[in-house]
Design an enzyme around this catalytic site. Sequence first.
Site, PDB file in Angstrom:
ATOM      1  N   CYS A  67      15.411  27.930   0.700  1.00 32.76           N
ATOM      2  CA  CYS A  67      14.169  27.921   1.455  1.00 32.76           C
ATOM      3  C   CYS A  67      13.754  26.328   1.703  1.00 32.76           C
ATOM      4  CB  CYS A  67      13.211  28.908   0.727  1.00 32.76           C
ATOM      5  SG  CYS A  67      11.538  28.431   1.497  1.00 32.76           S
ATOM      6  N   CYS A  70      10.022  25.838   0.706  1.00 38.34           N
ATOM      7  CA  CYS A  70       9.957  26.035  -0.790  1.00 38.34           C
ATOM      8  C   CYS A  70      10.322  24.751  -1.289  1.00 38.34           C
ATOM      9  CB  CYS A  70      10.985  27.139  -1.272  1.00 38.34           C
ATOM     10  SG  CYS A  70      10.611  28.796  -0.831  1.00 38.34           S
TER      11      CYS A  70
END
Length: 143
Positions: A67, A70
Amino acid sequence: MKTHLVCPHCNSTNRVSTDQLQAELSCGSCHKPLFEKYPSNLNAAGLAAQIAKSEVPVVVDFWAPWCGPCRMMAPEYEKACAMLEPHARFVKVDTEAHQDVGVQHNIRSIPTLAIFKGGKEVSRISGARSASDLAKWIQPLIT
């Protein structure tokens, strides 16, 4: 007054005087630091122990290595952790490696952050945030 802190390394519960929270505390079982000024990576058992037994609020970053947002937010989350520990426990759970945790906590998008107090989720946000935005969101919920 005493409070219970769960060791992020061995999941042992430690009883600590609240006026000692600012001190460098070590676990009575494994002797590792109870707070390290950076988020601890936890599995399902570690997260369950923190939520159920810790008497300080637990801030959880549900993330995955693939991600982009993230990874972008990770240094900001670490900064927020350094600013706000020991008034809260900061942890990360890799939802790719621990998919059961993501399902259990109804994680639909990542990054998702949740705050747990007294064994219950009290707040949740999704999306990457700066350290200052995280602190503004977390601060009122941990006092």
